[in-house]
Design an enzyme around this catalytic site. Structure first.
Site, PDB file in Angstrom:
ATOM      1  N   HIS A  93      -2.539 -26.059  14.536  1.00  0.00           N
ATOM      2  CA  HIS A  93      -1.597 -25.592  13.526  1.00  0.00           C
ATOM      3  C   HIS A  93      -0.648 -26.723  13.142  1.00  0.00           C
ATOM      4  CE1 HIS A  93       1.847 -23.141  11.940  1.00  0.00           C
ATOM      5  NE2 HIS A  93       0.841 -22.439  11.444  1.00  0.00           N
TER       6      HIS A  93
ATOM      7  N   SER B 116     -13.970 -14.679  17.949  1.00  0.00           N
ATOM      8  CA  SER B 116     -13.033 -14.690  16.824  1.00  0.00           C
ATOM      9  C   SER B 116     -13.253 -13.513  15.884  1.00  0.00           C
ATOM     10  CB  SER B 116     -13.184 -16.002  16.055  1.00  0.00           C
ATOM     11  OG  SER B 116     -12.375 -16.022  14.906  1.00  0.00           O
TER      12      SER B 116
END
Length: 522
Positions: free
Chosen positions: A240, A443
Site C-alpha cells: 500500500h 482472496s
C-alpha cells in the site's frame, strides 16, 4: 504512580492503568532524543531552527477582545478563476487536472445567512433540500460500488442516541485523561478481542483504534523505526502507498522488493536485497492482502528468509498490513496464520473495510515492550501519548464494539465464506465471457482487464492500475449485483471490440499467461 518526563521537566501524576474494557460477548451461536541524537526533520530541530527568541512581541495597544466587523475574506474574482481556467501574468491558461474530476465544479458553496433567515426558515429549508439530494446520490452510488474494499452492509441505528456527544479518546487508551467524555472502556474491549484473535495476552500487548488503515501502517512502521533507528525498511513493490509514505515521512532507507505475478512478495529477491545490508537491522512490511491483487505474503517464508540470511530475531521487526484480509484470514482454512506467537512486531487492520463502519477507522496492535520507546507523558492530558494523532474519534470504538458483539467469530466466518464463494462466481462468469481474470487462492479480489470506457469505470467505481482493474467482493456484494455488472460489461465490450479494429488488451504480464484471454493467449 508518578513518572518523570524524559526531558527532565517537572513530574506529574498519571492515573493508574485501570481502564477496563467492555467485554465483547459473542452470540450463543457464535523522551525526546538528546540533542546529539535529534533526527533531521524532527520537531526538536525545527523549533531550534525557528529561533523563537527573535520573534517580536505584540504591541502594547493590542486588544484581544476587539471584534472584527467583517470576518469573512472577500469573494474571489470569478474572472480570475472560472471553469477550470486561471490567470497567469494576465493570460488565461487551462488548469492541469491529472487525476479525478475537479470537485470545485460541483461543490456546495457556504454562504452567509440573511438577517431575516431565522424568522423565515428559508435557509433551513434550503439546507434540508441539499442534504436530501445528497442522500439520494449516496443511495445511487452505493448501488454501483464494486471496486473498493468497504463493507456497506451495516445498521447502527441503535447508536444514534450517542451522536449528540463529542466523544474523544485523546491520549493512551489504557490511561484515563482528565477529559471525561470518552469511550475507552469500549476501545479496550475491542482491542482485547483483536489481541485474542492474533494470540497475544492482555498483559503483553498495546494498541489503539486509529482513524484509518494508513494510520495503523504509519504507527507500525514508526514503532519499528524506534526499535531499530538505523534499520532498513523492506516492502514489496505492491505494498500500500502508505508504507512508502511512512518511509518518506520518517526519512528511512527503503528497499522495494519485487513480486511474483500473483502480487506476493518474491522471497528470492527479498533475500538478495537483505544480503546487501547485513550490517543493519531489517524492518519488514508483510502484506496480508495487497491493494490491487489481494495477494497474501507468506509470513512463514519471510521469517525463514530472514533467518537464512543471518538475521536473528533481535535484528528484525515485522509489521503486518492486514487492512482488509487481516480480519478474513483467521477464518480461511489452510491460510497462513498471523500470530504474535511468531516473531512479528505489529498488526493493523481497517475497521471500515470488512467489519463495516460509517467512518474510516482501524485497529493497531503491537507488543507492549516496544511502545515505551515511543510514548511520552503529557501533563495537559494527564495521560501518555504514543499514538499518531492527538484527538481520536471516540465514536469509532462504539461502532466496532457493537458489530463485534452482534456477529462474533461465527458471524464473521459466515461472511468470509460468502465473500470467497461470490468471488469465485464472479471470476467464473468473467472467464466464461472471454474476459481474462485472476483470483488469488486466499482472496476475494477479482482482477481483470481494464474497461475501455472511463464512464463505465466511474459508474461501477472500479479501482484501476495500468491495464487491469479489480472488484473486491465484500459482504454487501450480492450475486444479483455481480450479474448486473458482468452483463453490462459484456454489452460494452461488444461495442468496444465489435468492429475488430480494437482488440482486448493482453494482461499476461499483470495476471499471468494462464489467466489472460487475449488473442495471443486464448
Amino acid at each position: 504512580m508518578m513518572e518523570k518526563m524524559g526531558d527532565g521537566s517537572t513530574p506529574f501524576w498519571l492515573p493508574q492503568n485501570q481502564i477496563r474494557g467492555v467485554a465483547i460477548h459473542f452470540p450463543s451461536n457464535s523522551a525526546p532524543p538528546p540533542p546529539s541524537k535529534v533526527m533531521a526533520g524532527s520537531i526538536d530541530m525545527m523549533l531550534r531552527d525557528l529561533n523563537l527568541d527573535a520573534v517580536e512581541s505584540l504591541p502594547e495597544d493590542f486588544d484581544p477582545t476587539t471584534v472584527i466587523n467583517d470576518p469573512l475574506p472577500p469573494i474571489a474574482n470569478d474572472a480570475l478563476h472560472t471553469n477550470g481556467v486561471k490567470s497567469i501574468n494576465g493570460k488565461e491558461k487551462p488548469r492541469e487536472i491529472v487525476l479525478g474530476r475537479n470537485v470545485h465544479t460541483s461543490c456546495h458553496e457556504v454562504t452567509e445567512p440573511d438577517a431575516d433567515d431565522d424568522d423565515s426558515g428559508d435557509r433551513e429549508a434550503y439546507m434540508a433540500s441539499v442534504l436530501a439530494r445528497y442522500r439520494k446520490s449516496l443511495v445511487e452510488r452505493t448501488k454501483h460500488h464494486l471496486g473498493y474494499p468497504y463493507n456497506l452492509d451495516f445498521d447502527y441505528g441503535a447508536l444514534s442516541q450517542l451522536q449528540h456527544f463529542s466523544i474523544n479518546n485523546l491520549g493512551d487508551p489504557f490511561i484515563e485523561s482528565n477529559y471525561g467524555v470518552h469511550s475507552r472502556q469500549f476501545e479496550v474491549g475491542v482491542l482485547d478481542w483483536f489481541a485474542r484473535l492474533w494470540e497475544l495476552e492482555k498483559n503483553e500487548y498495546w494498541g489503539y483504534i486509529t482513524n484509518c488503515g494508513t494510520e495503523g501502517n504509519l504507527h507500525g512502521i514508526l514503532v519499528g523505526r524506534e526499535v531499530f533507528p538505523d534499520g532498513i525498511l523492506y516492502a514489496s513493490c505492491e505494498s500500500h502507498y502508505s508504507i512508502f509514505k511512512a518511509a518518506r515521512m520518517y526519512r528511512m532507507d527503503c528497499e522495494k522488493v519485487n513480486t511474483l505475478v500473483s502480487g506476493e512478495i518474491d522471497c528470492e529477491d527479498f533475500k538478495a536485497k537483505l544480503s546487501l545490508h547485513k550490517d543493519k537491522p531489517a524492518i519488514i512490511n508483510v502484506n496480508i492482502g495487497t491493494t490491487v491483487k489481494g495477494a497474501v505474503d507468506d509470513l512463514d517464508l519471510v521469517i525463514k528468509t530472514l533467518e537464512e540470511t543471518g538475521f536473528s530475531h533481535d535484528r528484525f521487526y515485522i509489521h503486518c498490513d492486514g487492512a482488509l484480509f487481516g480480519l478474513m484470514m483467521p477464518f480461511v482454512k489452510l491460510a497462513p496464520k498471523v500470530s504474535f506467537k511468531k516473531p512479528i512486531g505489529s498488526v493493523s487492520v481497517s475497521g471500515h473495510k470488512f467489519v463495516g463502519c460509517p467512518m474510516p477507522c482501524g485497529v493497531q496492535i503491537t507488543r507492549l515492550e516496544h511502545i515505551n520507546a515511543l510514548s511520552r507523558n503529557v501533563e495537559y492530558l494527564a495521560s501518555r501519548d504514543a499514538t499518531i494523532m492527538g484527538s481520536r474519534n471516540g465514536h469509532a470504538p462504539l461502532f466496532l464494539w457493537y458489530t463485534l458483539n452482534r456477529k462474533g467469530y461465527r458471524g464473521f466466518q459466515k461472511e468470509v465464506q460468502k465473500c470467497l464463494r461470490n468471488a469465485h462466481y464472479l471470476k467464473g462468469r468473467l472467464t466464461s465471457a472471454g474476459i481474462g481474470a485472476m483470483l488469488n487462492e486466499l482472496s476475494s479480489t477479482v482482477v481483470f482487464e481494464r474497461p475501455q470506457d472511463e464512464e463505465f469505470t466511474r459508474k461501477w467505481q472500479l479501482a484501476c492500475q495500468g491495464s487491469i482493474a479489480h472488484v473486491v467482493v465484500m459482504p454487501n456484494i450480492t450475486i444479483d449485483k455481480l450479474d448486473d455488472f458482468v452483463d453490462e460489461l459484456i454489452e460494452k465490450r461488444a461495442v468496444w471490440y465489435g468492429n475488430e479494429k480494437l482488440q482486448p488488451p493482453c494482461v499476461a504480464s499483470d495476471i499471468g499467461e494462464s489467466n489472460c484471454l487475449c488473442v495471443k493467449h486464448k
